[in-house]
Motif scaffolding. Sequence first.
Motif, PDB file in Angstrom:
ATOM      1  N   GLY A   1       0.828  -1.191   0.000  1.00  0.00           N
ATOM      2  CA  GLY A   1       0.000   0.000   0.000  1.00  0.00           C
ATOM      3  C   GLY A   1       0.863   1.242   0.000  1.00  0.00           C
ATOM      4  N   LEU A   2       0.243   2.376   0.220  1.00  0.00           N
ATOM      5  CA  LEU A   2       0.932   3.652   0.245  1.00  0.00           C
ATOM      6  C   LEU A   2       2.003   3.659   1.334  1.00  0.00           C
ATOM      7  CD1 LEU A   2       0.883   6.472  -1.083  1.00  0.00           C
ATOM      8  CD2 LEU A   2      -0.656   7.185   0.735  1.00  0.00           C
ATOM      9  N   LEU A   3       3.162   4.188   1.024  1.00  0.00           N
ATOM     10  CA  LEU A   3       4.334   4.333   1.885  1.00  0.00           C
ATOM     11  C   LEU A   3       5.031   3.019   2.214  1.00  0.00           C
ATOM     12  CD1 LEU A   3       3.163   7.142   4.334  1.00  0.00           C
ATOM     13  CD2 LEU A   3       4.246   7.352   2.110  1.00  0.00           C
ATOM     14  N   CYS A   4       4.678   1.942   1.525  1.00  0.00           N
ATOM     15  CA  CYS A   4       5.370   0.667   1.696  1.00  0.00           C
ATOM     16  C   CYS A   4       6.588   0.624   0.771  1.00  0.00           C
ATOM     17  CB  CYS A   4       4.464  -0.513   1.329  1.00  0.00           C
ATOM     18  SG  CYS A   4       3.164  -0.806   2.506  1.00  0.00           S
ATOM     19  N   THR A   5       7.648  -0.001   1.262  1.00  0.00           N
ATOM     20  CA  THR A   5       8.812  -0.276   0.425  1.00  0.00           C
ATOM     21  C   THR A   5       8.705  -1.738   0.025  1.00  0.00           C
ATOM     22  OG1 THR A   5      10.121   1.375   1.590  1.00  0.00           O
ATOM     23  CG2 THR A   5      11.322  -0.269   0.321  1.00  0.00           C
ATOM     24  N   VAL A   6       8.700  -1.962  -1.287  1.00  0.00           N
ATOM     25  CA  VAL A   6       8.441  -3.297  -1.814  1.00  0.00           C
ATOM     26  C   VAL A   6       9.670  -3.795  -2.563  1.00  0.00           C
ATOM     27  CG1 VAL A   6       6.923  -4.694  -3.269  1.00  0.00           C
ATOM     28  CG2 VAL A   6       6.026  -2.674  -2.107  1.00  0.00           C
ATOM     29  N   GLY A   7      10.171  -4.959  -2.140  1.00  0.00           N
ATOM     30  CA  GLY A   7      11.245  -5.640  -2.852  1.00  0.00           C
ATOM     31  C   GLY A   7      10.617  -6.678  -3.751  1.00  0.00           C
ATOM     32  N   MET A   8      11.028  -6.701  -5.017  1.00  0.00           N
ATOM     33  CA  MET A   8      10.416  -7.649  -5.959  1.00  0.00           C
ATOM     34  C   MET A   8      11.442  -8.154  -6.956  1.00  0.00           C
ATOM     35  SD  MET A   8       8.047  -4.819  -7.789  1.00  0.00           S
ATOM     36  CE  MET A   8       8.469  -3.281  -7.025  1.00  0.00           C
ATOM     37  N   THR A   9      11.102  -9.234  -7.616  1.00  0.00           N
ATOM     38  CA  THR A   9      11.958  -9.842  -8.616  1.00  0.00           C
ATOM     39  C   THR A   9      11.210  -9.918  -9.934  1.00  0.00           C
ATOM     40  OG1 THR A   9      12.999 -11.198  -6.913  1.00  0.00           O
ATOM     41  CG2 THR A   9      13.295 -11.918  -9.192  1.00  0.00           C
ATOM     42  N   ASN A  10      11.875  -9.484 -11.006  1.00  0.00           N
ATOM     43  CA  ASN A  10      11.326  -9.617 -12.354  1.00  0.00           C
ATOM     44  C   ASN A  10      11.533 -11.076 -12.758  1.00  0.00           C
ATOM     45  OD1 ASN A  10      10.890  -9.675 -15.141  1.00  0.00           O
ATOM     46  ND2 ASN A  10      11.587  -7.568 -15.388  1.00  0.00           N
ATOM     47  N   MET A  11      10.454 -11.792 -13.003  1.00  0.00           N
ATOM     48  CA  MET A  11      10.524 -13.227 -13.274  1.00  0.00           C
ATOM     49  C   MET A  11      11.193 -13.535 -14.622  1.00  0.00           C
ATOM     50  SD  MET A  11       9.277 -14.353 -10.510  1.00  0.00           S
ATOM     51  CE  MET A  11       8.959 -16.072 -10.769  1.00  0.00           C
ATOM     52  N   ALA A  12      11.196 -12.600 -15.550  1.00  0.00           N
ATOM     53  CA  ALA A  12      11.770 -12.836 -16.878  1.00  0.00           C
ATOM     54  C   ALA A  12      13.292 -12.884 -16.844  1.00  0.00           C
ATOM     55  CB  ALA A  12      11.301 -11.761 -17.858  1.00  0.00           C
ATOM     56  N   ASN A  13      13.910 -11.994 -16.081  1.00  0.00           N
ATOM     57  CA  ASN A  13      15.373 -11.935 -16.089  1.00  0.00           C
ATOM     58  C   ASN A  13      15.987 -12.080 -14.697  1.00  0.00           C
ATOM     59  OD1 ASN A  13      14.842  -9.473 -14.928  1.00  0.00           O
ATOM     60  ND2 ASN A  13      15.446  -8.265 -16.713  1.00  0.00           N
ATOM     61  N   ASN A  14      15.176 -12.396 -13.704  1.00  0.00           N
ATOM     62  CA  ASN A  14      15.622 -12.600 -12.326  1.00  0.00           C
ATOM     63  C   ASN A  14      16.292 -11.372 -11.696  1.00  0.00           C
ATOM     64  OD1 ASN A  14      14.810 -14.808 -10.946  1.00  0.00           O
ATOM     65  ND2 ASN A  14      16.758 -15.893 -11.063  1.00  0.00           N
ATOM     66  N   SER A  15      16.030 -10.193 -12.222  1.00  0.00           N
ATOM     67  CA  SER A  15      16.594  -8.979 -11.623  1.00  0.00           C
ATOM     68  C   SER A  15      15.711  -8.534 -10.463  1.00  0.00           C
ATOM     69  CB  SER A  15      16.712  -7.864 -12.661  1.00  0.00           C
ATOM     70  OG  SER A  15      15.433  -7.470 -13.104  1.00  0.00           O
ATOM     71  N   THR A  16      16.350  -7.983  -9.443  1.00  0.00           N
ATOM     72  CA  THR A  16      15.598  -7.522  -8.281  1.00  0.00           C
ATOM     73  C   THR A  16      15.541  -6.005  -8.274  1.00  0.00           C
ATOM     74  OG1 THR A  16      17.566  -7.497  -6.887  1.00  0.00           O
ATOM     75  CG2 THR A  16      16.248  -9.521  -6.889  1.00  0.00           C
ATOM     76  N   MET A  17      14.497  -5.488  -7.678  1.00  0.00           N
ATOM     77  CA  MET A  17      14.319  -4.043  -7.564  1.00  0.00           C
ATOM     78  C   MET A  17      13.536  -3.753  -6.300  1.00  0.00           C
ATOM     79  SD  MET A  17      11.692  -3.716 -10.733  1.00  0.00           S
ATOM     80  CE  MET A  17      11.864  -5.329 -11.477  1.00  0.00           C
ATOM     81  N   THR A  18      13.733  -2.551  -5.790  1.00  0.00           N
ATOM     82  CA  THR A  18      13.026  -2.119  -4.591  1.00  0.00           C
ATOM     83  C   THR A  18      12.506  -0.709  -4.822  1.00  0.00           C
ATOM     84  OG1 THR A  18      14.496  -3.449  -3.214  1.00  0.00           O
ATOM     85  CG2 THR A  18      13.225  -1.741  -2.111  1.00  0.00           C
ATOM     86  N   TYR A  19      11.219  -0.510  -4.560  1.00  0.00           N
ATOM     87  CA  TYR A  19      10.599   0.793  -4.723  1.00  0.00           C
ATOM     88  C   TYR A  19       9.744   1.105  -3.499  1.00  0.00           C
ATOM     89  CZ  TYR A  19      11.811   0.614  -9.672  1.00  0.00           C
ATOM     90  OH  TYR A  19      12.495   0.542 -10.853  1.00  0.00           O
ATOM     91  N   THR A  20       9.641   2.385  -3.185  1.00  0.00           N
ATOM     92  CA  THR A  20       8.712   2.858  -2.165  1.00  0.00           C
ATOM     93  C   THR A  20       7.524   3.471  -2.900  1.00  0.00           C
ATOM     94  OG1 THR A  20      10.523   3.316  -0.641  1.00  0.00           O
ATOM     95  CG2 THR A  20       8.409   4.379  -0.170  1.00  0.00           C
ATOM     96  N   ILE A  21       6.329   3.107  -2.490  1.00  0.00           N
ATOM     97  CA  ILE A  21       5.115   3.594  -3.135  1.00  0.00           C
ATOM     98  C   ILE A  21       4.648   4.846  -2.387  1.00  0.00           C
ATOM     99  CG2 ILE A  21       2.736   3.041  -3.725  1.00  0.00           C
ATOM    100  CD1 ILE A  21       3.692   0.092  -3.915  1.00  0.00           C
ATOM    101  N   VAL A  22       4.556   5.948  -3.126  1.00  0.00           N
ATOM    102  CA  VAL A  22       4.271   7.247  -2.518  1.00  0.00           C
ATOM    103  C   VAL A  22       3.158   7.969  -3.270  1.00  0.00           C
ATOM    104  CG1 VAL A  22       6.624   7.530  -1.619  1.00  0.00           C
ATOM    105  CG2 VAL A  22       6.070   8.378  -3.896  1.00  0.00           C
ATOM    106  N   ASN A  23       2.746   9.094  -2.710  1.00  0.00           N
ATOM    107  CA  ASN A  23       1.795   9.996  -3.342  1.00  0.00           C
ATOM    108  C   ASN A  23       2.396  10.506  -4.655  1.00  0.00           C
ATOM    109  OD1 ASN A  23       0.944  12.958  -3.771  1.00  0.00           O
ATOM    110  ND2 ASN A  23      -0.599  12.189  -2.354  1.00  0.00           N
ATOM    111  N   PRO A  24       1.582  10.768  -5.680  1.00  0.00           N
ATOM    112  CA  PRO A  24       2.123  11.249  -6.961  1.00  0.00           C
ATOM    113  C   PRO A  24       3.003  12.500  -6.850  1.00  0.00           C
ATOM    114  CG  PRO A  24      -0.185  10.675  -7.211  1.00  0.00           C
ATOM    115  CD  PRO A  24       0.134  10.559  -5.749  1.00  0.00           C
ATOM    116  N   HIS A  25       2.757  13.349  -5.854  1.00  0.00           N
ATOM    117  CA  HIS A  25       3.544  14.568  -5.699  1.00  0.00           C
ATOM    118  C   HIS A  25       4.926  14.302  -5.123  1.00  0.00           C
ATOM    119  CE1 HIS A  25       0.051  16.888  -6.770  1.00  0.00           C
ATOM    120  NE2 HIS A  25      -0.647  16.206  -5.889  1.00  0.00           N
ATOM    121  N   GLU A  26       5.133  13.105  -4.588  1.00  0.00           N
ATOM    122  CA  GLU A  26       6.421  12.740  -4.012  1.00  0.00           C
ATOM    123  C   GLU A  26       7.231  11.821  -4.928  1.00  0.00           C
ATOM    124  OE1 GLU A  26       6.268  11.822   0.400  1.00  0.00           O
ATOM    125  OE2 GLU A  26       4.189  11.443  -0.185  1.00  0.00           O
ATOM    126  N   ALA A  27       6.626  11.334  -5.988  1.00  0.00           N
ATOM    127  CA  ALA A  27       7.281  10.353  -6.857  1.00  0.00           C
ATOM    128  C   ALA A  27       8.582  10.915  -7.431  1.00  0.00           C
ATOM    129  CB  ALA A  27       6.343   9.939  -7.985  1.00  0.00           C
TER     130      ALA A  27
END
Length: 170
Positions: free
Chosen positions: A100-126
């Motif tokens: 949800g909002l303000l969560c930091t999410v670690g995820m893996t792209n299943m196609a190339n096994n690359s990992t990424m981490t993003y924080t989900i924020v309000n559009p004005h903070e993106a």
Amino acid sequence: MLCSLNRTFAVKNKKDMEYMSQEGYDKLVAELYQLESVEYPRVKQALIEARDKGDLSENFEYHAARREQAKLLSRIRFKQRVLENARPLDKKLLGGDTVGLLCTVGMTNMANNSTMTYTIVNPHEANIAEKKISIKSPIAQALKGKKVGDIVEVRVPAGTQRLRIDKIEV
């Protein structure tokens, strides 16, 4: 004409309310203060000086100062509207089991096994450079409400991506 930062902003319609981090809210308040207390007086002074130079119909400096004033007032009004509808969220009150909002999410792209981490924020903070993505982005919309271990398919401009959620932090 300009708002006072000491006043309490009132939300006109509850559906217009936007939640954001305290950090993002404070940054918006600081930006508005900078625009109102530093930039606006500077532009106003430039306008006065340009007006004193004579014939306004052929005075380039005057017209440039008027354009700058109009742009600045537009930015100030935009920031005021955002703050009227903004409510800072306390991260401590958020649950960490779903995305949800303000969560930091670690995820893996299943196609190339690359990992990424993003924080989900309000559009004005993106800000992608800070790894903050808007809650309204396609990736965040696909992740919203999902749990660790879930696999989501996301349509992005480059095609469809399959992402596995590895961790969620608040």
